[in-house]
Scaffold this motif. Structure first.
Motif, PDB file in Angstrom:
ATOM      1  N   VAL A  54     148.253  80.402  -2.513  1.00 11.84           N
ATOM      2  CA  VAL A  54     149.315  80.966  -2.880  1.00 11.84           C
ATOM      3  C   VAL A  54     149.046  82.451  -2.838  1.00 11.84           C
ATOM      4  O   VAL A  54     148.071  82.950  -3.210  1.00 11.84           O
ATOM      5  N   MET A  55     149.942  83.066  -1.780  1.00 14.81           N
ATOM      6  CA  MET A  55     149.847  84.628  -1.763  1.00 14.81           C
ATOM      7  C   MET A  55     151.031  85.135  -2.618  1.00 14.81           C
ATOM      8  O   MET A  55     152.126  84.793  -2.526  1.00 14.81           O
ATOM      9  N   TRP A  56     150.751  86.172  -3.498  1.00 17.54           N
ATOM     10  CA  TRP A  56     151.695  87.002  -4.199  1.00 17.54           C
ATOM     11  C   TRP A  56     151.812  88.219  -3.905  1.00 17.54           C
ATOM     12  O   TRP A  56     151.014  89.019  -3.660  1.00 17.54           O
ATOM     13  N   LEU A  57     153.046  88.688  -3.285  1.00 12.74           N
ATOM     14  CA  LEU A  57     153.210  89.834  -2.874  1.00 12.74           C
ATOM     15  C   LEU A  57     154.569  90.571  -3.823  1.00 12.74           C
ATOM     16  O   LEU A  57     155.678  90.073  -3.845  1.00 12.74           O
ATOM     17  N   SER A  58     153.883  91.428  -4.576  1.00 10.65           N
ATOM     18  CA  SER A  58     154.870  92.102  -5.601  1.00 10.65           C
ATOM     19  C   SER A  58     154.444  93.358  -6.022  1.00 10.65           C
ATOM     20  O   SER A  58     153.376  93.898  -5.500  1.00 10.65           O
ATOM     21  N   ASP A  59     155.361  93.997  -6.816  1.00 12.04           N
ATOM     22  CA  ASP A  59     154.914  95.409  -7.443  1.00 12.04           C
ATOM     23  C   ASP A  59     154.733  95.452  -8.821  1.00 12.04           C
ATOM     24  O   ASP A  59     154.974  96.385  -9.445  1.00 12.04           O
ATOM     25  N   GLN A  60     155.098  94.099  -9.467  1.00 13.04           N
ATOM     26  CA  GLN A  60     154.981  93.909 -11.125  1.00 13.04           C
ATOM     27  C   GLN A  60     153.928  93.218 -11.137  1.00 13.04           C
ATOM     28  O   GLN A  60     153.889  91.919 -11.016  1.00 13.04           O
ATOM     29  N   TYR A  61     152.487  93.617 -11.546  1.00 13.46           N
ATOM     30  CA  TYR A  61     151.468  92.969 -11.826  1.00 13.46           C
ATOM     31  C   TYR A  61     151.238  92.985 -13.324  1.00 13.46           C
ATOM     32  O   TYR A  61     150.981  94.583 -13.756  1.00 13.46           O
ATOM     33  N   THR A  62     150.629  92.287 -14.061  1.00 14.87           N
ATOM     34  CA  THR A  62     149.775  92.397 -15.317  1.00 14.87           C
ATOM     35  C   THR A  62     148.863  90.896 -15.357  1.00 14.87           C
ATOM     36  O   THR A  62     148.997  90.161 -14.923  1.00 14.87           O
ATOM     37  N   MET A  63     147.834  91.379 -15.988  1.00 13.95           N
ATOM     38  CA  MET A  63     146.694  90.376 -16.485  1.00 13.95           C
ATOM     39  C   MET A  63     147.258  89.185 -16.822  1.00 13.95           C
ATOM     40  O   MET A  63     146.836  88.141 -16.499  1.00 13.95           O
ATOM     41  N   ASN A  64     148.107  89.475 -17.979  1.00 15.31           N
ATOM     42  CA  ASN A  64     148.738  88.227 -18.591  1.00 15.31           C
ATOM     43  C   ASN A  64     149.517  87.484 -17.673  1.00 15.31           C
ATOM     44  O   ASN A  64     149.431  86.305 -17.764  1.00 15.31           O
ATOM     45  N   CYS A  65     150.139  88.178 -16.742  1.00 18.40           N
ATOM     46  CA  CYS A  65     150.947  87.158 -15.716  1.00 18.40           C
ATOM     47  C   CYS A  65     150.127  86.431 -14.927  1.00 18.40           C
ATOM     48  O   CYS A  65     150.372  85.283 -14.529  1.00 18.40           O
ATOM     49  N   GLU A  66     148.989  87.016 -14.467  1.00 18.07           N
ATOM     50  CA  GLU A  66     148.149  86.264 -13.740  1.00 18.07           C
ATOM     51  C   GLU A  66     147.542  85.030 -14.282  1.00 18.07           C
ATOM     52  O   GLU A  66     147.492  84.117 -13.622  1.00 18.07           O
ATOM     53  N   TYR A  67     146.993  85.333 -15.495  1.00 20.37           N
ATOM     54  CA  TYR A  67     146.556  84.047 -16.386  1.00 20.37           C
ATOM     55  C   TYR A  67     147.526  83.159 -16.542  1.00 20.37           C
ATOM     56  O   TYR A  67     147.288  82.063 -16.059  1.00 20.37           O
ATOM     57  N   ALA A  68     148.735  83.535 -16.921  1.00 26.30           N
ATOM     58  CA  ALA A  68     149.842  82.506 -16.796  1.00 26.30           C
ATOM     59  C   ALA A  68     150.198  81.802 -15.825  1.00 26.30           C
ATOM     60  O   ALA A  68     150.427  80.427 -15.770  1.00 26.30           O
ATOM     61  N   LEU A  69     150.101  82.474 -14.421  1.00 23.65           N
ATOM     62  CA  LEU A  69     150.493  82.094 -13.239  1.00 23.65           C
ATOM     63  C   LEU A  69     149.378  81.012 -12.943  1.00 23.65           C
ATOM     64  O   LEU A  69     149.739  79.936 -12.327  1.00 23.65           O
ATOM     65  N   ARG A  70     148.138  81.573 -13.015  1.00 28.80           N
ATOM     66  CA  ARG A  70     146.938  80.694 -12.687  1.00 28.80           C
ATOM     67  C   ARG A  70     147.125  79.185 -13.588  1.00 28.80           C
ATOM     68  O   ARG A  70     146.962  78.289 -13.036  1.00 28.80           O
ATOM     69  N   ASP A  71     147.373  79.336 -14.784  1.00 24.51           N
ATOM     70  CA  ASP A  71     147.618  78.190 -15.718  1.00 24.51           C
ATOM     71  C   ASP A  71     148.774  77.163 -15.062  1.00 24.51           C
ATOM     72  O   ASP A  71     148.222  76.087 -14.935  1.00 24.51           O
ATOM     73  N   LEU A  72     149.730  77.850 -14.846  1.00 23.24           N
ATOM     74  CA  LEU A  72     150.912  77.185 -14.285  1.00 23.24           C
ATOM     75  C   LEU A  72     150.646  76.348 -12.995  1.00 23.24           C
ATOM     76  O   LEU A  72     150.762  75.104 -12.844  1.00 23.24           O
ATOM     77  N   LEU A  73     149.787  77.023 -11.987  1.00 18.53           N
ATOM     78  CA  LEU A  73     149.694  76.430 -10.933  1.00 18.53           C
ATOM     79  C   LEU A  73     148.645  75.344 -10.589  1.00 18.53           C
ATOM     80  O   LEU A  73     148.552  74.600 -10.195  1.00 18.53           O
ATOM     81  N   GLU A  74     147.527  75.854 -11.658  1.00 18.31           N
ATOM     82  CA  GLU A  74     146.418  74.716 -11.726  1.00 18.31           C
ATOM     83  C   GLU A  74     146.862  73.493 -12.544  1.00 18.31           C
ATOM     84  O   GLU A  74     146.381  72.303 -12.324  1.00 18.31           O
ATOM     85  N   SER A  75     148.070  73.469 -13.217  1.00 21.84           N
ATOM     86  CA  SER A  75     148.570  72.280 -13.626  1.00 21.84           C
ATOM     87  C   SER A  75     149.602  71.285 -12.712  1.00 21.84           C
ATOM     88  O   SER A  75     149.889  70.371 -13.371  1.00 21.84           O
ATOM     89  N   LEU A  76     149.847  72.041 -11.812  1.00 24.76           N
ATOM     90  CA  LEU A  76     150.851  71.150 -10.849  1.00 24.76           C
ATOM     91  C   LEU A  76     150.072  70.143  -9.958  1.00 24.76           C
ATOM     92  O   LEU A  76     148.774  70.065  -9.901  1.00 24.76           O
ATOM     93  N   ASP A  77     151.012  69.174  -9.622  1.00 25.81           N
ATOM     94  CA  ASP A  77     150.707  68.087  -9.020  1.00 25.81           C
ATOM     95  C   ASP A  77     150.282  68.433  -7.550  1.00 25.81           C
ATOM     96  O   ASP A  77     151.127  68.315  -6.654  1.00 25.81           O
ATOM     97  N   TRP A  78     149.267  68.815  -7.294  1.00 26.58           N
ATOM     98  CA  TRP A  78     148.951  69.499  -5.971  1.00 26.58           C
ATOM     99  C   TRP A  78     147.439  68.921  -5.188  1.00 26.58           C
ATOM    100  O   TRP A  78     146.693  69.741  -4.442  1.00 26.58           O
ATOM    101  N   ASP A  79     146.959  67.954  -5.655  1.00 24.69           N
ATOM    102  CA  ASP A  79     145.817  67.471  -5.190  1.00 24.69           C
ATOM    103  C   ASP A  79     146.031  66.824  -3.982  1.00 24.69           C
ATOM    104  O   ASP A  79     145.757  65.448  -3.752  1.00 24.69           O
ATOM    105  N   VAL A  80     145.989  67.659  -2.819  1.00 20.55           N
ATOM    106  CA  VAL A  80     146.365  67.169  -1.594  1.00 20.55           C
ATOM    107  C   VAL A  80     145.045  66.927  -0.931  1.00 20.55           C
ATOM    108  O   VAL A  80     144.905  65.836   0.044  1.00 20.55           O
TER     109      VAL A  80
END
Length: 214
Positions: A54-80
């Protein structure tokens, strides 16, 4: 000048370390440097390729957001790759203004990263989305497998998806999920199809896949 070198076993025990460092320190340094470089090369060759990139292009970054986003993405059914887990690669770039106003370094970074990697999808703010539209680097819905006749580019506001509604993910509320077109290289097309099928499963579960409801 006495240039004679002694064998290590001929040196008194209390002086062996000093003798070794005096005569072999350069050899030791180069050996360690070579070992580190070899280790990095082997790691790059042998480590499994990320399932979800995933490429994240934004001007709004926080460390909490990154951690939460990583948790979300790693929980997805994406085992290709079928190893039983979702391996994630998340890349963030500060896209804080129109592309034409970005610094040369940021433009170069974006160009290198987007050209050298096939991403599962992008998470972008309005400025980045405009840049992608202007440069025709957005896939159509049909290209990613939506029903024939589906109009428009494969772009979904994150505000329409329950998965992105958490408080820590607030910096993403005005962003969009989008996909780039199918690659031209035949060898990369099979991987692209695996990625778009995983994307369809995710967007269907969120109720935003064209022609379906959650």
């Amino acid at each position: 000048m006495n240039d004679k070198r002694y064998r290590l076993r001929d040196i008194p025990k209390g002086k062996r370390l000093r003798h070794f460092l005096t005569y072999y320190k350069p050899h030791l340094f180069f050996a360690l440097a070579a070992a580190v470089l070899l280790g990095h090369a082997l790691y790059g060759l042998l480590k499994p390729k990320a399932d979800l990139q995933v490429m994240w292009l934004s001007d709004q970054y926080t460390m909490n957001c990154e951690y939460a986003l990583r948790d979300l993405l790693e929980s997805l059914d994406w085992d290709v790759n079928g190893d039983g887990k979702t391996n994630l690669m998340l890349t963030y770039i500060d896209f804080d203004r129109e592309y034409s106003q970005l610094s040369y370094d940021v433009k170069s970074e974006i160009t290198i990263l987007t050209a050298g990697q096939e991403y599962s999808f992008f998470l972008v703010n309005g400025c980045a989305l405009s840049w992608m539209r202007e440069n025709d680097i957005l896939a159509s819905w049909e290209e990613v497998g939506a029903p024939a006749g589906t109009d428009g580019c494969a772009v979904v506001p994150l505000s329409r998806m329950e998965a992105f509604s958490g408080d820590f993910l607030a910096p993403l509320r005005d962003c969009f999920l989008c996909v780039t077109p199918e690659p031209e290289e035949p060898s990369a097309r099979a991987e692209y199809r695996l990625q778009t099928e995983a994307l369809r499963r995710f967007l269907s579960a969120q109720g935003v896949w064209p022609g379906e409801s959650g």
